[in-house]
Each structure stands twice: as C-alpha cells, then as structure tokens.
Design an enzyme around this catalytic site. Structure first.
Site, PDB file in Angstrom:
ATOM      1  N   ASP A 183     -79.865  27.057  31.141  1.00  0.00           N
ATOM      2  CA  ASP A 183     -79.377  25.983  32.002  1.00  0.00           C
ATOM      3  C   ASP A 183     -79.809  26.253  33.448  1.00  0.00           C
ATOM      4  O   ASP A 183     -79.469  27.290  34.015  1.00  0.00           O
ATOM      5  CB  ASP A 183     -77.846  25.984  31.871  1.00  0.00           C
ATOM      6  CG  ASP A 183     -77.202  24.735  32.425  1.00  0.00           C
ATOM      7  OD1 ASP A 183     -77.908  23.914  33.025  1.00  0.00           O
ATOM      8  OD2 ASP A 183     -75.985  24.601  32.259  1.00  0.00           O
TER       9      ASP A 183
ATOM     10  N   ASP B  65     -74.673  15.781  32.521  1.00  0.00           N
ATOM     11  CA  ASP B  65     -73.682  16.007  31.460  1.00  0.00           C
ATOM     12  C   ASP B  65     -73.054  14.735  30.908  1.00  0.00           C
ATOM     13  O   ASP B  65     -72.701  13.819  31.646  1.00  0.00           O
ATOM     14  CB  ASP B  65     -72.556  16.885  31.988  1.00  0.00           C
ATOM     15  CG  ASP B  65     -73.047  18.283  32.304  1.00  0.00           C
ATOM     16  OD1 ASP B  65     -74.273  18.506  32.287  1.00  0.00           O
ATOM     17  OD2 ASP B  65     -72.196  19.135  32.569  1.00  0.00           O
TER      18      ASP B  65
HETATM   19  C1  GAL Z   1     -74.074  22.245  32.915  1.00  0.00           C
HETATM   20  C2  GAL Z   1     -74.626  21.843  31.575  1.00  0.00           C
HETATM   21  C3  GAL Z   1     -73.460  21.728  30.636  1.00  0.00           C
HETATM   22  C4  GAL Z   1     -72.754  23.064  30.542  1.00  0.00           C
HETATM   23  C5  GAL Z   1     -72.345  23.550  31.918  1.00  0.00           C
HETATM   24  C6  GAL Z   1     -71.828  24.974  31.885  1.00  0.00           C
HETATM   25  O1  GAL Z   1     -75.126  22.362  33.820  1.00  0.00           O
HETATM   26  O2  GAL Z   1     -75.319  20.640  31.686  1.00  0.00           O
HETATM   27  O3  GAL Z   1     -73.912  21.306  29.362  1.00  0.00           O
HETATM   28  O4  GAL Z   1     -73.616  23.998  29.916  1.00  0.00           O
HETATM   29  O5  GAL Z   1     -73.417  23.505  32.819  1.00  0.00           O
HETATM   30  O6  GAL Z   1     -71.488  25.455  33.140  1.00  0.00           O
END
Ligand code: GAL
Length: 504
Positions: A269, A330
């Site tokens: 990520d 998200d």
């Molecule tokens: C976001 C991601 C989510 C989750 C989250 C965790 O950037 O898109 O799916 O993984 O971080 O902190």
C-alpha cells in the site's frame, strides 16, 4: 517550480552542508523534537545560514526530510514553503518557526494534518543519530513474468471490518469460519491480514510483529492446515497508512521475512511512499523493487498493488510483478461509494485478464450498511468485472442472506471464468445499465442494473450479448433456466439481475 522538478531538487538537497561556524540566524543549528504528534512524526529540524542564504530541512518519520523552500526570516520568525501531498489546490504549504525561551515552535500543514511541535536545541551528534537514511530506488528492470492468479484472487481481508483492531486470535477465527461456513469450498482461499500487525525492527533490521501476533509462523501454519492461504500487508514508504512500520529501506529483507513466515500474498500500500514516489517512474520502480524481491524468495506470493489506481497502474501492474492492482481509493459500506467504484472506477477492461486483475477493492457485503438488493448489486458488479472477491466482514457473523450472496456458484463462476474477460457496460438508458461479459463456455453473462431509487422494468436483448438470437437463458441468482428472455425484468431500486445467455 514544477512538482517533478521540485521532487528531483528536493532529493538532491537532502545532504545539507554542516552547520556554519558562525550562526547567522537565531534558528541556525539542530533542533530536536521528542513529543511531536505521530503524523508526520517530526523528529528534527536543521537550519544553516551563510550570509543571506538560509538552508534547512525538517526530518519526519513519515516522509523523511522535508526540504525548506525559500526559507527567510520575517518579523522574528523563520518562514518557508514545503511540498504538500494529496491536495491539488495546495501543492505547497507555508510553514513557520518561532523562538521562545530557547525552544522552537514549528507550525505547518501537510495533507490533512496540522503540524504544531516544540523542539529544543540538539548537537550535531544527535542530528547524525536522527538522520533519515535515504534508500536509493533501483532502476526499472525487465518485466516480471507471473504464473500466479490465473483467476481473480478470492478470500477475506481484515481491514473493512476490523481496521487495525486485528490480532492472531481473530485471524484464526476467520480461517475457522471460512471453513465451517462453506466459504472455503465456494472458492474463497486467502485470509489476509491488512494494516496493524507490525511491531518494530530488531537490531538486524528484521521486522517483528506487534504483541497481538505472538508467532507468525504458527499462525500461517494454522491457516494452511485448513486448506487456506494467508496474506500480509506492507508499504513502500517508511510508514503505512495507519502509521505502522513500512518496508522503506528494507524491501528485500521484508520480502524474505514474509516468505520465511509462510505468507502467500502481500498487499503493498503506497501510503507514505507517495511522498517519495510522486510520479509514474518512481512508483513503478518502487513496486517493481518489491515484485522482484518477492520473486527472489522463490515462494509463490501473490502481489497486490495498492496505489489507488494512480498513473494508469493497469498498464504496468503486471510488469512489476503484480497480479492485482487497486483502481481507486477506499470503498466504504454505502451504496453511493460502492456504486461509484463499481460502475465508474473499476479499471480499464483492456488491462484485465489471467494473472492480472483490476481490483475494485474489498467487499462490504455483510457489514450492514447496504440493503440486500444493494449488496446483490455489489456482488454482481464485482463478478461481472472479474474483480478479486475479498470479503470484508466478520465471517463468524454471516447471515444466511449474505452467505447466499457470497457463495452463489453461478455468480462466482462468472467472476472466476477462465477467459478472464472483464465485463463492461454495453447499454445505458437513464438509470439503467446493461453489462456483458463473454464466458469461456461460449455463453455471455449479462447484468441489468437499476441505479435509480425506484423499481424499474427493462428488457434484455440478444444484441446486448452481441448475439442474433438466444437459445438458452440461465438466471444466475436463482439458477433457473428458460429457452428465451422474458419480455422484461423488473429490477428493484439499486438492484440487479444477472443471467447467462447462449446464442442459437
Ligand atoms: C489504505 C488502503 C486500505 C487499507 C488501509 C490500511 O490506504 O487503501 O485498503 O489497507 O490503507 O491503513
């Protein structure tokens, strides 16, 4: 200065000259911050001046050194600009430093975070100890060939339901529930730990889990013993989105750790990495660095790219070793967000196919924020899109209605169809959309979506499937077959109908 040019100069300026023998401003020198808020985690400020020229930087845990742009002293304050992120309207932000009783107060803003931190004078030795180690990015190597994920990965991920409140016991419980509910046998395989498992690095730099995960090897063995696979999560930046330790500077080492623990899947990520990798070239190189590191472990680890669909990731996701790549920010558990992603931001179908999938994000089915019809639309859209099917609810609390949505074998078969074609809209009429997805057995899956807030009747036609006539129709949600299409379908508000038709 353009963003790209600035990024280049900022990196080049990271090595500052040592403090001048005679300080020219009251701000010159090293300032240490011990209690700054965790995001972006200011640890130090360094200022040097020679004549009228001032140089400086602020060191942070999230973004490493932030170079002061055009620093100057005005009305007793040190003022400078700093590069910003995630804000098109404010690519730069004004920061200021004031002095009071021998302490500095640093104020500024980055992304959505207001920075307000107080620092005290430190020594050059302390500065050395706190210096951020810049990790050079390798050049973009040759495309990585992948043999994994011939069909879109299916499983469960902890984030949507548990966020960072995830632990060993819950992961084991999810594996058990996946088996006892029949979800495993319906095709769901991966049990994925998202953000929140990380602890600190040991003296050799090896990343350790936090105390909620006492024994990673025992956990992966537990999940494997149930005929399942298990996934983990990291970031190319120094910090993950929830503020945990990322893989920056430890990419190959972390890949080896994940393989050694027995993981089968990595979600990577971007998070704080977006500061370091702000353009297509650097993002590609940072993802390829991990893709190559995973491949070098010799373990088949599915590589899930999460950089929110930036820089047309579908056109290069495979080359950096990825089998799936997120197409957006998200998902949340509401119809509007789900529909926006599913209908409009689910990635370019030309990029999807065996071993490489547009990932419209994890499912929200079962989390309670949508109606049964809306969740049916969610599942229909993801299956028509050949999107990965990663459940995101508490598997121990799957109601019979949700279980029926998640385990319908006809619908799953469309998602998992070996031809791997991503379906797309073939007709739009007001709030109605018709989607088609050609299948390996010669049939065409059709979905009829009602995006409106009132029930609507609408006809499907052979032409929607690119056929002249139809000899068989199967309603995929009920399984019922018929020789032809009905005159019309009545689709509830926010609902969907899904069929497979055969020509003839
Ligand atoms: C976001 C991601 C989510 C989750 C989250 C965790 O950037 O898109 O799916 O993984 O971080 O902190």
């Amino acid at each position: 200065m353009t963003r790209a040019l600035f990024a280049a100069t900022a990196l080049a300026a990271i090595m500052l000259a040592p403090a001048a023998a005679s300080a020219r401003t009251a701000f010159d020198g090293v300032w240490l911050f011990d209690k700054a808020p965790p995001m972006p985690g200011v640890t130090m400020m360094e200022v040097t001046s020679r004549g009228t020229r001032i140089e400086g930087r602020v060191t942070t845990l999230w973004y490493g050194p932030i170079t002061m742009i055009d620093p100057r002293v005005e009305n007793g304050r040190l003022i400078f600009d700093a590069r910003n992120i995630n804000d098109r309207d404010h690519p730069f932000r004004r920061w200021s430093v004031s002095l009071d009783k021998g302490q500095v107060r640093l104020q500024g803003q980055i992304w959505a975070t207001e920075v307000d931190a107080t620092g005290y004078r430190g020594t050059a030795k302390a500065a050395k100890a706190r210096a951020f180690k810049v990790a050079p990015l390798p050049p973009l190597g040759a495309p990585i060939a992948s043999r994994l994920a011939a069909t879109p990965p299916m499983g469960w991920s902890s984030w949507n339901r548990f966020a960072e409140h995830i632990d060993d016991e819950t992961v084991r419980a999810m594996a058990d529930a996946m088996v006892s509910s029949g979800l495993r046998d319906a095709g769901y395989r991966y049990v994925n730990i998202d953000d929140g498992w990380q602890g600190r690095r040991d003296a050799n730099g090896v990343l350790q889990p936090n105390d909620k995960f006492p024994d990673m090897k025992a956990l992966t063995a537990y999940v494997h013993a149930r005929g399942l696979k298990i996934g983990i999560y990291s970031s190319p930046g120094p910090r993950t989105c929830a503020g945990y330790e990322g893989s920056y500077g430890h990419v190959a080492q972390d890949a080896r750790t994940f393989a050694d623990w027995g993981f089968d899947y990595l979600k990577y990520d971007l998070c704080s990495g977006e500061w370091f990798y702000p353009n297509a070239d650097t993002v590609k190189r940072s993802y390829r660095e991990m893709g190559a590191a995973l491949q070098a472990t010799g373990r088949g680890i599915v590589f899930s790219l999460c950089e929110y669909g930036r820089f047309e990731v579908g056109s290069w996701g495979r080359d950096v070793g990825g089998q799936l790549w997120r197409t957006t920010g998200d998902i949340t558990d509401d119809y509007e967000t789900m529909a926006k992603i599913g209908f409009e931001r689910n990635g370019d179908p030309d990029h999807a196919g065996p071993h490489g999938w547009n990932d419209a994000d994890m499912l929200e089915i079962g989390n309670g924020g949508m109606s049964l019809d809306e969740y049916r639309t969610h599942m229909t859209l993801w299956a028509m899109s050949a999107s990965p099917l990663m459940m995101g609810h508490d598997l121990r609390r799957t109601t019979p209605e949700m279980l029926a949505l998640l385990t319908n074998r006809h619908v799953i078969a469309v998602d998992q169809d070996p031809r791997g074609i991503q379906g797309k809209a073939v007709r739009k009429d007001g709030r109605i959309e018709v989607w088609a997805k050609p299948l390996a057995d010669g049939r065409v899956a059709l979905a009829l979506f009602n995006r409106g807030t009132d029930e609507a009747s609408f006809a499907l036609t052979a032409a929607d499937a690119g056929l002249r006539s139809i000899s068989q129709v199967q309603d995929l949600w009920s399984g019922a077959t018929a020789a032809g299409l009905p005159e019309s379908y009545t689709v509830p508000a926010h609902g969907a109908v899904m069929v497979a038709v055969r020509g003839g």
